[in-house]
Structures are given as C-alpha cells and as structure tokens.
Design a protein around this motif. Structure first.
Motif, short mmCIF file in Angstrom:
data_model
loop_
_atom_site.label_atom_id
_atom_site.label_comp_id
_atom_site.label_asym_id
_atom_site.label_seq_id
_atom_site.Cartn_x
_atom_site.Cartn_y
_atom_site.Cartn_z
N PHE A 1 -38.97 5.44 69.87
CA PHE A 1 -38.74 6.54 70.95
C PHE A 1 -38.74 8.30 70.56
CE2 PHE A 1 -34.95 3.82 70.39
CZ PHE A 1 -34.16 3.69 71.86
N ASP A 2 -39.87 8.47 69.54
CA ASP A 2 -39.94 10.08 69.68
C ASP A 2 -41.50 9.83 70.42
OD1 ASP A 2 -38.01 10.84 67.90
OD2 ASP A 2 -38.88 10.65 66.65
N HIS A 3 -41.60 8.76 70.43
CA HIS A 3 -42.69 9.06 71.30
C HIS A 3 -42.93 8.22 72.50
CE1 HIS A 3 -47.34 6.79 72.03
NE2 HIS A 3 -47.05 6.69 73.13
N ILE A 4 -41.49 7.82 73.57
CA ILE A 4 -40.95 7.46 74.74
C ILE A 4 -40.74 9.01 74.73
CG2 ILE A 4 -39.83 6.62 75.70
CD1 ILE A 4 -40.14 4.52 74.11
N SER A 5 -40.17 9.83 74.36
CA SER A 5 -39.57 11.13 74.26
C SER A 5 -40.44 12.26 74.63
CB SER A 5 -38.21 11.59 73.41
OG SER A 5 -39.29 11.72 72.18
N ARG B 1 -34.83 9.31 80.45
CA ARG B 1 -33.32 9.86 80.64
C ARG B 1 -32.63 8.88 81.75
NH1 ARG B 1 -36.30 15.10 79.87
NH2 ARG B 1 -36.58 14.62 83.04
N LYS B 2 -33.73 7.62 82.47
CA LYS B 2 -32.63 7.04 82.75
C LYS B 2 -31.91 6.33 82.30
CE LYS B 2 -36.92 7.27 86.39
NZ LYS B 2 -37.29 6.52 87.30
N TYR B 3 -32.11 5.50 80.56
CA TYR B 3 -31.69 5.03 80.10
C TYR B 3 -30.72 5.05 79.07
CZ TYR B 3 -35.17 1.98 83.06
OH TYR B 3 -35.89 1.46 83.90
N THR B 4 -30.83 6.21 78.64
CA THR B 4 -30.11 7.01 77.66
C THR B 4 -30.07 8.68 77.95
OG1 THR B 4 -29.91 7.26 75.24
CG2 THR B 4 -31.50 7.72 76.36
N ASP B 5 -29.01 9.21 76.91
CA ASP B 5 -28.52 10.96 77.34
C ASP B 5 -29.28 11.30 76.22
OD1 ASP B 5 -27.60 9.11 75.05
OD2 ASP B 5 -25.83 10.33 75.20
N GLY C 1 -26.62 4.00 75.51
CA GLY C 1 -27.69 2.98 76.33
C GLY C 1 -27.22 2.12 77.84
N ARG C 2 -27.95 2.14 78.43
CA ARG C 2 -28.04 1.41 79.60
C ARG C 2 -28.85 0.32 80.13
NH1 ARG C 2 -30.16 4.72 85.35
NH2 ARG C 2 -29.07 2.71 87.10
N LEU C 3 -27.14 -0.54 80.76
CA LEU C 3 -28.25 -1.95 81.14
C LEU C 3 -28.00 -1.31 82.57
CD1 LEU C 3 -28.37 -5.34 79.53
CD2 LEU C 3 -27.82 -4.96 82.09
N THR C 4 -28.53 -2.21 83.82
CA THR C 4 -28.78 -2.17 85.02
C THR C 4 -29.11 -4.00 85.67
OG1 THR C 4 -29.26 -0.07 85.25
CG2 THR C 4 -28.99 -1.43 87.78
N ALA C 5 -28.22 -4.14 85.83
CA ALA C 5 -28.00 -6.19 86.44
C ALA C 5 -27.56 -5.68 88.04
CB ALA C 5 -26.60 -6.64 85.93
N SER D 1 -33.55 -2.31 81.52
CA SER D 1 -32.56 -1.87 80.21
C SER D 1 -33.31 -1.19 79.38
CB SER D 1 -32.40 -2.84 79.63
OG SER D 1 -32.72 -3.67 78.37
N LEU D 2 -33.25 -0.33 78.58
CA LEU D 2 -33.98 0.36 77.78
C LEU D 2 -34.73 -0.60 76.62
CD1 LEU D 2 -33.20 2.84 76.30
CD2 LEU D 2 -31.55 2.22 74.31
N VAL D 3 -34.22 -1.52 76.54
CA VAL D 3 -35.08 -2.48 75.64
C VAL D 3 -36.54 -2.72 77.00
CG1 VAL D 3 -35.31 -4.63 74.65
CG2 VAL D 3 -33.09 -3.76 75.13
N ASP D 4 -36.29 -3.03 77.92
CA ASP D 4 -37.31 -2.75 78.49
C ASP D 4 -38.12 -2.09 78.70
OD1 ASP D 4 -36.49 -5.40 79.64
OD2 ASP D 4 -34.68 -4.35 81.61
N LEU D 5 -37.85 -0.64 78.72
CA LEU D 5 -38.85 0.24 79.09
C LEU D 5 -39.19 -0.08 77.61
CD1 LEU D 5 -39.22 3.18 79.17
CD2 LEU D 5 -37.55 4.29 78.41
N ILE D 6 -38.54 0.82 76.21
CA ILE D 6 -39.21 0.02 74.93
C ILE D 6 -40.43 -0.63 74.87
CG2 ILE D 6 -39.11 -0.19 72.73
CD1 ILE D 6 -36.49 1.17 72.62
N LYS D 7 -40.14 -1.86 75.33
CA LYS D 7 -41.08 -3.16 75.41
C LYS D 7 -42.49 -2.86 76.36
CE LYS D 7 -38.50 -7.36 74.81
NZ LYS D 7 -37.79 -8.12 74.75
N LYS D 8 -41.96 -2.45 77.17
CA LYS D 8 -43.19 -1.74 78.65
C LYS D 8 -44.17 -0.24 77.51
CE LYS D 8 -43.60 1.10 82.90
NZ LYS D 8 -42.83 1.43 83.78
N ILE D 9 -42.99 0.31 76.89
CA ILE D 9 -44.61 1.75 76.82
C ILE D 9 -44.91 0.45 75.36
CG2 ILE D 9 -43.97 3.60 75.37
CD1 ILE D 9 -43.39 3.86 78.41
N SER D 10 -44.63 0.15 74.72
CA SER D 10 -45.02 -0.50 73.59
C SER D 10 -46.39 -1.89 73.92
CB SER D 10 -44.26 -1.78 72.90
OG SER D 10 -44.66 -1.96 71.50
#
Length: 821
Positions: free
Chosen positions: A572-576, A584-588, A594-598, A539-548
């Motif tokens: 978010f600005d840093h990730i973009s 772009r895989k998790y948001t528009d 926001g997107r969560l894939t199970a 999910s988007l949360v995973d991406l944020i944590k991963k980058i952090s």
C-alpha cells in the motif's frame, strides 16, 4: 341528517350573490394571480438524473451522496472506437490527439481515461518508470508493434482501455458530480472548466448535482469533437447514463407540448357540440389553464424540476381539471334559460356548489395518499396536481361565475337545449337508465363477470422501471448501447463500499480476500435465462494485483495478494508513492474504505431486485460484523425505486380508498347509500388493472397513480349522480322518476366530462413514448367503464336497494326534460 347539506347550499346561495357584487374586483385579482404565476414559468426545468428520483433525506440517496463525496460521479460517458488496428501508428497518434481535444474542450471535466494516459509502470535502468502509456508516441510502425505487445500483456488494460479482442479502444469521460452553476443559475464557478490551474474542488457548502443544462453542454461538445474525428477506420460510438439523459430530455419536453396542445384541441372541438354554444368551448379550458398556471408557477418558485413522471402534470390537469367547470356550466345554462343571468348564477351555486366542491375534494383525496411517496417525481406530481385542482375549484366557484356575470346571454340557447333533448346522447342516457332499472340483476351480473375476469388478469401485473423504454431497439441510441455493452460488458455501475470503520482498516489480508470472493461471486451470477448480471468488475484488489504484476515484471498471469499484513502494508505504501491517483479511485485518505465496482448490463430495474438482495445477503455473511457494506450506485438506486413503488402502491391505494369512502358518505348524506355508491367506483378500477395485466402493461412510476386518478374521477360523476338522485327521490319517492330526472339533468354533465376525459387520455395514444400511450389507453378505458357504471350499474343497484317502487312510473322516462334541472 340532511340539514347540514341544506345549510351548505344556502351558504353557496349567498356566496353567489357576493361573487356577482364584487365581480370586477374578482376578475382583477384573477389577472394579478395569473400574471404572477406566468412570471415564474421561465424558471421551469427538467431533471433526468437518477438521484432526482428520491427525496433529499432518503437513505438510498444519502448512501449515494456519501459515495460521490469520496469517489465522484459514477455515471460515465463511454466511447468505443473501432478500427482495423488499434495499435497502428496512425490510430495511436489520432487517439492521443482525440484524447487531448476532449480534455481541452470539455467543461465540468474530472478526467478522460484512455490508452493515451493509462497508468503504465515500466522497468528502466534506474528502477521503475511510472507514466502514461502514450506519453511518448511511437515514431515507426515497428515501435507501434512494441506498444501492441506491451498493451496486450500489461495487467488490467483489457476491458478497461480496449476490448479483449483488441479491435476496439475504450475512452471514458467522467464529469464533476456537482453543478458549477451559481445559486442564481446565471454564472459558472471557478472549477467549471475542469482545466489545470482551475479550482479543483467545490466550495465546502451544499451543492446541487450537475444540472441538465450542464449535461447538455458537455454531451454537445463531446458530439462536436467526435464529429471532427469520425472516419470509417476511427468509428466512434458513445453512450452512458449522461448520454441517455441528453437524449431523453428533449423527448420529454416535446411530449409535454404535444399532449397539452392535443388535449386543448379536443376540449375546444368537443364542448361546442355538447353545450351548443361557443362559450362552452372557451370558459372551461380558460378556467383550467388558470389553475395550471398557478401549479406550474408555484413549482417554478420552489425550484421543483420536471421528471418524466411529473411532466404529465400539465396534460393531467388539462384533462381532469375540466370536470368542475363543465358541471358548473351545464347547470348554469339550464338556469340561465329559465331565470336569467344573475339569478342563474346564484341558483347554480346553490344547486351545484356543494357537489362540485366535494367532487374536487374526493379527487384530491384519491391523490393525497401518494403525496408522501418516497419517489420524488410521484410526490411532486401528486402535490402540484392537488394544488392545481384546488386552484381550478376556486376559479370555478369564483372567477367563472364572475366572468359569466359580465357576459351577454348567448342567443340561440333555447334551440341548443332543444337540440340536446332530441339528441342521440340524451336518448342513449335515458335508455341506459331504463335498462338498469328494468333489468337490474342482468346488469349487475354482467358487471360482476367483467370484474372477475379483470381480477384474474390482475395477477399478471408486475412492476417495472426501465429507462430504455423511451427508445426502440432500432434507434441509433439503442444500437450504440448494445454495441458498447457487447464489447465492454456493461454500462451501469453497481457500487459496493466496504467500510471498515477504522483507519487503515482495508490493509487486511483477510478482508481483501473477502472482496476478491465477492468479486468472483458477482461475475458468476446469472438470471433465469442464463444471462450474466455483471459484465466486468474492478476493485482495490485488482489495483494491488496489477501493481504487483507490473513491479515484478509479470505479464497477464494472475498475481497473488501479499501473503501477510506487513507485506500488504508495504505494498500500500508503495502504491501511494508511485500511483496515488489510482489508489484514490478505490479507497479514501484514511484507508478505511474499500470500493468494488460491478458494471452491469442495461435492463429493467425490476430484473435486478433479486440479484441485489442476494448480493447484500452474501456480502453481509462474507465480512466481519464490524465491517459495514453499503450497496449504492445507479443500479442500486433504480432497484430501490421498485421497492418504493410497491410501498407507494399499497399505502396510496389503501389510504385513498378510505378517504374517498369517507367523503362519499359525507357527500351523499346517507351511510348505506354512500357505501352502495362506492361499488360503481371500485369495479372499473379492478377492470382497468386487469386490462393492464392482460396487455402486459407494467406498473411504473408514470402510471402508478393512474388507479387513484381514475377512482377520483369516477367518484366525481358518482357524487353528482347520487346527489341529484337523492334530491329527486326525496321529492317523489319514485326510483324510476328520480333516475330519469337525474340522467336528464346531471347526465349531460356526466356525458360531457366522460367524452372529454376519454378523448383527452386517448390522445396520448399518439405520443412517441410508449409508456405515455399505454397510460392513456388504460385510463380512457377505465373512465369509460366508470361512466357506464354510473349510468347503468348505479340505477340497477338502486333498484335492488330500494325495491320495485311505483309500478307505473316507467313512462316518466319519456317525459321531456325541459322542466328539469
């Protein structure tokens, strides 16, 4: 009351005269129609995609198309590469070459994801370096070991690029969501190759989903590339929904051909035995094939593609379409023997034109209620079956008599009729009729007991939509599916879209925490057997944590979300800036979605219905009222099919019963007798459904309309029986005589159609597809019971309804049938 029937019969009398008068023009027109239909047949194709299961404007499909417009196709091709050491120098070098060959070879490619291009953020003297994990290959085994440490410790790599045990590498191929074929299907658009420099986006017009032809091309190339690299220490298994579609399409095509040929062989072998002449073996199949060509030609003209469900159109029409021409020929051969060819055609039209028309219309009525189904393959199957049946009716009442009028009278017909009069078939029919008339209460109790047993077993029926029922567990496809699922945690995607309905709405700490709680909730859910529904999530949360974690130099230890909205906005600005493609895989683009894939295990969609319903309820309570949660993806679509099947079953059977009852009353011409005639039609359906429950055969999109087809066919025979019974009863006032004459004339057609239909449906037992074999078994049994109900239960009900009648008329059962029609 019966005046209208007399007028209709007179109308058919004059219609027979006109058919004979214009027979050459009719035959010429038939050839033209058949030629036009045949010209369209090469355009037929097969669709196996999940979105083909629903009509274009269904909300489930609308949600799915909206998801694809933002994030592309969720149906992935997953490759699992097993090796003794996936971080050895040799393996990493081979993996990168394999990855590049896939990128350079595949058409319609959106992306290939693996360790070769996994986004990696590393610290350098000048700050951070963002690039692919294997942009620079290790040169020595020592360097390869450094890559092992980086890969195993880097947040987010496990379960995405390799399995947690570090023994299997994962490669994911995503193709474009829309077809690259031009409108005429003959050319590829500029973005078809999916290589750098090509057109990246489809033109801004409505596009079709990727076609089966394109899917076959993609999987074929994947197989070719895999074959080049497959070794014991680079062992590749691959699966996913596109691979499933690739394997199922030829199975459906082969099954269609096999069943059609088998059913034609049955009709050609059986009918000469029943009619005693060769024309009886040729003319009914020819009539049915003409109707089938019209249905298939129109299907091709309207660009309607086959699915597994609608692929039964041809074999179904070849089976049930035979009833009309068989009934016509049975009566015609009797009249031909007595009054000659032309007068025989006219007399047959007057005698049987109305019941043949009504039986076709009742079969159509049984199907008509299903034509409005939300499940597109069921609606397509029903609509084109109706078109085929109506076309067969027209050819039976127009082309068949025109053809008979130019054929020579077959010699030896009288001997054939005499043989039938003395045959075991005729004697058995008369014996069954005698038993029904003489022991009505015993017969009724036996049928009632069978119905009660069947009714009890109906409670064990359940719905199913299991895409894997095409394959046995020991098949190569299933072995690869189970291996990949066991190592990666699921192949099918359940997509959850969190729409804040405002710009930068997902830059909200509380909302991201809610997404995180939903993620945890999904992975904690199990079925009644304790098996997890979800194997892994992203999910988007995973991406944020991963980058952090990556930017702070932390390893796999959990990294928290930024504690407030300003810090979150900065993140978010840093990730973009550093990894915009990943974001772009998790948001528009507006950061409002926001997107969560199970990723879920591949199982029967019926097992997922309750889980998805509970998940929707949990998500609705988790987010604020201003946030819209949309659940979509392959799993959600398959789950929606179960709901649609329930609705289709209730509406279809209910409406079909009402329509057929009304037509039965009209055909019989007597309200009480018409209602009585419905009893022999309902009991076989209950028994058939009970057999399904007892044998644990679920209701699915393939057999859902089986009951409707069965009752329509059962009503066909019942109309012929009661139509003839009414005719003879009005003449004699004697129940025994009327039943005897009915079985002596119409009974032959009832027997012929039943034997052909039962044999045709039971030929499906030799199908390689279990769902087809189950359908054939139940339909054959149901139709056989329906035949017994017409020739045994119907006489018993008539005896109970009319009383004893003339006491000495039972001897009429032994009267020769030569003078009866």
């Amino acid at each position: 009351m019966h005046d209208y029937k007399s007028k209709i019969e007179i109308g058919f009398h004059y219609w027979g005269i006109r058919v004979i008068r214009y027979r050459l023009a009719i035959l010429l027109m038939t050839v033209v129609v058949a030629g036009l239909a045949a010209a369209q047949l090469p355009k037929l194709s097969i669709a196996t995609s999940v979105e083909s299961m629903f009509t274009r404007y269904d909300q489930i499909l609308t949600d799915y198309q909206r998801f694809r417009s933002h994030f592309g196709r969720d149906e992935e091709i997953v490759l699992l590469i097993s090796s003794s050491d996936i971080f050895s120098l040799e393996f990493l070098t081979t993996l990168k070459q394999f990855h590049e060959d896939l990128e350079n070879s595949l058409p319609l490619l959106k992306e290939v994801s693996s360790l070769a291009n996994a986004p990696y953020i590393g610290s350098v003297d000048s700050g951070l370096r963002v690039g692919g994990f294997l942009d620079n290959l290790p040169l020595t085994e020592e360097e390869a070991q450094q890559y092992r440490q980086r890969g195993l410790s880097y947040p987010g790599f496990q379960n995405l690029y390799f399995t947690p045990d570090g023994k299997h590498a994962i490669v994911v191929i995503k193709t474009q969501a829309v077809s690259a074929l031009s409108a005429d299907g003959l050319r590829l658009r500029g973005y078809a190759r999916g290589v750098r420099g090509a057109e990246k986006h489809p033109p801004p017009v409505a596009q079709q989903s990727i076609s089966q032809v394109e899917n076959i091309a993609v999987i074929g190339i994947v197989e070719a590339v895999i074959k080049q690299y497959q070794t014991p220490d680079f062992s590749i298994a691959f699966s996913g929904t596109p691979v499933y579609q690739y394997h199922v399409e030829p199975m459906i095509r082969a099954n269609m051909k096999k069943m059609c040929i088998a059913i034609l062989i049955v009709s050609v072998l059986f009918m000469p035995l029943l009619f005693g002449r060769g024309s009886g073996a040729v003319l009914p199949p020819v009539t049915v094939i003409l109707g089938l060509m019209v249905a298939l030609g129109l299907m091709a003209l309207l660009s309607i593609r086959f699915s597994l469900t609608s692929s039964m159109l041809a074999s179904t029409l070849l089976s049930i379409g035979l009833t009309a021409p068989i009934h016509f020929l049975v009566v015609y051969y009797k009249y031909q023997k007595r009054v000659g060819k032309f007068r025989g055609i006219i007399a047959t039209m007057k005698h049987s034109g109305f019941p043949i028309t009504m039986t076709s219309i009742t079969t159509v009525a049984g199907l008509l209620a299903f034509s409005f189904s939300d499940i597109a393959p069921i609606a397509d199957l029903v609509n084109f079956t109706i078109i085929g049946l109506l076309a067969i009716l027209v050819f039976t009442l127009v082309t068949l008599p025109a053809l008979l009028s130019i054929l020579q009278v077959v010699s030896g017909a009288e001997q054939g009729e005499a043989d039938y009069e003395a045959s075991i078939f005729n004697r058995t029919l008369l014996a069954l009729g005698r038993l029904g008339v003489t022991r009505p209460y015993l017969v009724f109790i036996l049928f009632l007991a069978g119905t009660l047993v069947g009714g009890f077993s109906i409670s064990q029926l359940h719905f199913s939509h299991n895409q894997l029922h095409f394959f046995t567990e020991d098949s190569d496809f299933m072995r690869q599916v189970r291996l990949i699922e066991a190592q990666t945690g699921g192949l099918r995607a359940l997509e959850v879209l969190i729409d804040t309905q405002r710009e930068r709405g997902i830059v909200d700490h509380e909302l991201l925490q809610a997404i995180e709680r939903l993620d945890i909730h999904l992975k904690s859910q199990t079925d009644i057997q304790g098996r997890a529904y979800v194997g892994r999530t992203r999910s988007l949360v995973d991406l944020i944590k991963k980058i952090s974690c990556a930017t702070t130099g932390r390893d796999q230890a959990p990294c928290p979300l930024p504690e407030d909205d300003p810090a979150l906005a900065e993140q978010f600005d840093h990730i973009s800036r550093i990894v915009p493609e990943a974001l772009r895989k998790y948001t528009d683009a507006d950061l409002g979605l926001g997107r969560l894939t199970a990723m879920m295990y591949w199982r029967d969609a019926a097992d997922d219905v309750d889980f998805i319903a509970r998940m929707r309820e949990y998500a609705a309570a988790l987010f604020d009222s201003g946030v819209k949660v949309v659940v979509t993806g392959v799993v959600s679509i398959n789950s929606g099919i179960i709901h649609a099947m329930m609705t289709t079953l209730a509406i279809g059977y209910g409406m079909g019963f009402v329509l057929i009852t009304a037509l039965m009353l009209f055909a019989v011409g007597d309200v009480r007798l018409g209602l009585l005639a419905m009893i022999p039609n309902l009991l076989p359906i209950i028994i058939g459904l009970g057999i399904m429950g007892y044998l644990d055969i679920p209701l699915n999109t393939y057999n859902l309309i089986g009951g409707s087809i069965a009752i329509g066919l059962a009503v066909d025979d019942t109309i012929h029986f009661f139509h003839n019974f009414r005719r003879y009863y009005l003449k004699s006032g004697d129940i025994n005589f009327a039943v005897s004459e009915t079985l002596g004339s119409a009974g032959r057609a009832l027997l012929a159609t039943t034997l052909i239909l039962v044999a045709s449906f039971w030929m499906r037992l030799f199908s390689d597809l279990k769902v087809v074999a189950d359908f054939g078994l139940v339909m054959g049994i149901t139709l056989f019971v329906a035949f017994l109900a017409d020739v045994l239960l119907a006489p018993a009900l008539l005896r109970m309804f009319y009383g004893t009648g003339q006491k000495d008329s039972l001897k009429r059962f032994d009267v020769p049938r030569t003078q009866s029609v």
